[in-house]
Design a protein around this motif. Sequence first.
Motif, PDB file in Angstrom:
ATOM      1  N   GLU B 313       4.931  -1.021   1.372  1.00  0.00           N
ATOM      2  CA  GLU B 313       6.282  -0.604   2.359  1.00  0.00           C
ATOM      3  C   GLU B 313       6.183   0.864   2.854  1.00  0.00           C
ATOM      4  O   GLU B 313       6.878   1.271   3.616  1.00  0.00           O
ATOM      5  CB  GLU B 313       7.521  -0.787   2.090  1.00  0.00           C
ATOM      6  CG  GLU B 313       7.765  -2.361   1.525  1.00  0.00           C
ATOM      7  CD  GLU B 313       9.093  -2.431   0.910  1.00  0.00           C
ATOM      8  OE1 GLU B 313      10.239  -1.662   0.899  1.00  0.00           O
ATOM      9  OE2 GLU B 313       8.913  -3.415  -0.350  1.00  0.00           O
ATOM     10  N   THR B 315       3.007   2.958   3.337  1.00  0.00           N
ATOM     11  CA  THR B 315       1.802   3.570   3.431  1.00  0.00           C
ATOM     12  C   THR B 315       1.992   4.682   4.513  1.00  0.00           C
ATOM     13  O   THR B 315       3.216   4.754   5.157  1.00  0.00           O
ATOM     14  CB  THR B 315       0.749   2.436   4.275  1.00  0.00           C
ATOM     15  OG1 THR B 315       1.665   1.851   5.362  1.00  0.00           O
ATOM     16  CG2 THR B 315       0.468   1.270   3.223  1.00  0.00           C
ATOM     17  N   ASP B 317       1.109   5.475   7.675  1.00  0.00           N
ATOM     18  CA  ASP B 317       1.460   5.248   8.970  1.00  0.00           C
ATOM     19  C   ASP B 317       2.958   4.889   8.962  1.00  0.00           C
ATOM     20  O   ASP B 317       3.544   4.914   9.988  1.00  0.00           O
ATOM     21  CB  ASP B 317       0.560   4.247   9.543  1.00  0.00           C
ATOM     22  CG  ASP B 317       0.246   2.879   8.634  1.00  0.00           C
ATOM     23  OD1 ASP B 317       0.621   2.978   7.487  1.00  0.00           O
ATOM     24  OD2 ASP B 317       0.055   1.762   9.372  1.00  0.00           O
ATOM     25  N   LYS B 318       3.509   3.966   7.988  1.00  0.00           N
ATOM     26  CA  LYS B 318       4.823   3.558   8.067  1.00  0.00           C
ATOM     27  C   LYS B 318       5.859   4.760   7.853  1.00  0.00           C
ATOM     28  O   LYS B 318       6.926   4.998   8.536  1.00  0.00           O
ATOM     29  CB  LYS B 318       5.119   2.452   6.997  1.00  0.00           C
ATOM     30  CG  LYS B 318       4.349   1.140   7.449  1.00  0.00           C
ATOM     31  CD  LYS B 318       4.523   0.142   6.302  1.00  0.00           C
ATOM     32  CE  LYS B 318       3.735  -1.279   6.961  1.00  0.00           C
ATOM     33  NZ  LYS B 318       3.526  -2.064   5.736  1.00  0.00           N
TER      34      LYS B 318
END
Lengths: 96, 516
Positions: B313, B315, B317-318
């Motif tokens: 949940e 990473t 990029d998130k």
Amino acid sequence: MALEIIESCVNCWACAPLCPNQAIYEAAPPHFPHFLIDADKCTECVGDFADAQCVAICPIEGAILDELGVEMNPPGSLTGIPPERWAAAQAEIAAR
Amino acid sequence: MELPVIAQEAPKAGGCSAGSCGSSATQMNGMSDEIRVRVQDHPCYSEDAHHYFARMHVAVAPACNIQCHYCNRKYDCANESRPGVVSELLTPDQAVKKTLAVAATIPQMTVLGIAGPGDPLANPERTFETFRQLAAKAPDIKLCVSTNGLALPDHVEELAKHNIDHVTITINCVDPDVGAKIYPWIFWKNKRIHGREAAAILIERQQQGLEMLVAKGILVKVNSVLIPGVNDEHLKEVSKIVKAKGAFLHNVMPLIAEAGHGTFYGIMGQRSPNPAELKNLQDACEGDMNMMRHCRQCRADAVGLLGEDRGDEFTMDKIEAMEIDYEAAMAVRAELRAKVTAELDAKRQKAKAAHAPAAPQVVQFMPHPQKLALAGPRSGIPGRQSPARRVLMAVAGKGGLVAVHFGHAKEFLVYEASAAGAKFVGHRKAEQYCAGDETCGDGESVLDRTIKALDGCEVVLCSKIGFEPWGNLEAAGIAPNGEHAMEPIEEAVMAVWHEMLAAGKLEPKPSTAKCA
């Protein structure tokens, strides 16, 4: 006279800060993620240290070559795993 | 805050709200009240805290200054869960961002650790830059670090400065001859040093670092990897020495070694300890030391409660896409912490009032599901109170209840039932054989592996169970039991034990004990 880091480098950063010549740098794509050595800057640590520092800390066998392409840390020299034992284990895993 | 002394008293409610645990009230036995207060909301150090509080590791430290035979620096596999493995290396700035994002999303997250994937203190700039920023931006998060100890004496001052109050040192030996079988080399004073000489230097530095930390009032936990035939007997001595020097907790973990991991031990066929060996060693050390009993051997980038990993949940990029108002998050976090602390206090008081029998809590780790050769039911403390046999029972539990379908269980909690009560003794990972259509082709072999993992257990309690596994379990000598669905685990375990007792099934029969 210069050493070379090849693509088996795992990008662990151990070598870069040790280099007395700041010759080690993070490659840009497509070579990223691994490190490279600037051949113009590398002195193989002659005059600074008894052993080339990147070679002395690199955990990956075969990742650093000398100018003749010879592996500075040959198979088995760091892990203690005999190369034939490694090959046999890989073959066994592949056959599963 | 005054914390009631809960040692010597079995917890009233068993099981684990995280769905996974190694509950042990006596883990904190012998800790001073001061230390107990300092670790009470640390999920890795406090038994009941790990049900409520979460931790995370940020992988900012890739370099290592030694090689261990149980580690392979090449591997970073998303499907592997073991120390030293990560999916995404972070810069200190990214790590800080991730930590704030997680802390805002998971208010239970109280602890940030740097544990690798290399040695945090072999990457001092990256490690301390992360700590520096977090100490300023998120003062409500506890900071921890783990190390192999080689560089530790050089960094004790800096650690103290950043208000790091827990350090873990991995100490596998105090004898260079033993160390030579564990560490092929170290990098020391600009040279690669091999063999016994390397081990001697490492050991000296570890011991020096331990003493320096204790002198500074920094809490030290010692991790040791149990390697059968290499340091098993020796770890008793290690435990004595590190305790004498002031370590507050000793965590003996089972070696993880498989050929597929590409480690020296994995390739050379060094076996992992079985649960009985681990338990025996921990019991032997326990006389000398607080033993940690619920370690889950997390990855160096784990996020969440122990036993779960929510790393996916968060990473990078998130995280980049998240808007974080840390001031607001801190208020929520403080509120939650106050609520949980009150709840824990109430629970501890209740446990104190209950005066449950003082059954010594013995917890064993769950090393490798595939290699399980379980301790026999008679492997506990011999001959106390009743001649009726002790029985190992596996429970598909959740939230302290027998609440999980056999085929959906990710792991089984193992209890030892006897006249003295139900005692948590470890957890066994299971593959879910019933994971839906896609994986059903492999169902049979997965079920077989799960049954193998339960070897030594005589009963398995679950909320429901299918016809096929029922038959297979019975054929394997394990009695399936779905009659106690949604009952509290310890009550259910004891009910089944009393049924067995009444049915005359608990006469001592040493010949049937399956010992590994």
